[in-house]
Design a protein around this motif. Structure first.
Motif, PDB file in Angstrom:
ATOM      1  N   ILE A 115       0.861  -1.185   0.000  1.00 39.96           N
ATOM      2  CA  ILE A 115       0.000   0.000   0.000  1.00 39.96           C
ATOM      3  C   ILE A 115       0.896   1.233   0.000  1.00 39.96           C
ATOM      4  O   ILE A 115       1.819   1.329   0.813  1.00 39.96           O
ATOM      5  CB  ILE A 115      -0.942  -0.005   1.229  1.00 39.96           C
ATOM      6  N   ALA A 170      -6.782  -0.305   0.589  1.00 42.85           N
ATOM      7  CA  ALA A 170      -5.590   0.283  -0.031  1.00 42.85           C
ATOM      8  C   ALA A 170      -5.944   1.557  -0.788  1.00 42.85           C
ATOM      9  O   ALA A 170      -5.250   2.580  -0.669  1.00 42.85           O
ATOM     10  CB  ALA A 170      -4.923  -0.727  -0.959  1.00 42.85           C
ATOM     11  N   GLU A 215      -4.495   5.221   0.313  1.00 34.97           N
ATOM     12  CA  GLU A 215      -3.688   5.955  -0.659  1.00 34.97           C
ATOM     13  C   GLU A 215      -4.343   7.264  -1.086  1.00 34.97           C
ATOM     14  O   GLU A 215      -3.843   7.956  -1.969  1.00 34.97           O
ATOM     15  CB  GLU A 215      -3.415   5.069  -1.874  1.00 34.97           C
TER      16      GLU A 215
END
Length: 155
Positions: free
Chosen positions: A17, A136, A140
């Motif tokens: 990630i 993820a 992000e």
């Protein structure tokens, strides 16, 4: 050298990630952030011994207790379904998520153990891939959009 096999009752998943462990962990110990990647609603007490109950995909309700909460490295909790398509009673299996820093962000390692059948392992492997992908994306800084797996409760 032998490579240890994953036990038959266990699902493992590893995901890189592009975010720091502190950021990723924030999505594992904050109710609003948790529900942004998995679940429609729920109650959470993010402390050892604390319980949770969350409606994951419409009628499917997961429940269990937190065993270890060690930010930003590790969270362990029991898991099971009060209702849903896979017969895994609440608290009958265990999920351990560890986060390791890398130069690019974080490696998330998930181990879900204590699943009762090969079919439940297959179903949970598919589900965890789906939800870790959503986690993820959120960590992000993206928006995974509405969960395509969520269905409305029968009424």
């Amino acid at each position: 050298m032998t490579i240890p096999e994953t036990p038959m009752d266990t699902v493992t998943l590893e995901r890189r990630i592009g975010a720091r462990p502190e950021t990723v962990f924030g999505f594992l110990d904050d109710p609003e952030k948790w529900l942004s990647w998995m679940g429609a609603d729920g109650t959470f007490s993010f402390e050892p011994g604390g319980s949770y109950r969350t409606r994951v995909t419409g009628e499917d309700i997961a429940a269990g207790r937190f065993i270890t909460v060690d930010p930003p490295r590790r969270i362990v909790f029991s898991w099971g379904w009060e209702s849903g398509p896979v017969p895994v009673p609440p608290g009958s299996s265990t999920i351990e998520i560890t986060l390791a820093p890398t130069s690019e962000g974080t490696v998330l390692h998930l181990i879900h153990s204590g699943l009762p059948t090969p079919e439940s392992c297959e179903a949970h492997a598919e589900s965890w891939q789906h939800y870790v992908d959503r986690l993820a994306t959120r960590a992000e800084g993206g928006d995974p959009g509405p969960d395509t797996w969520t269905r409305q409760p029968a009424g």
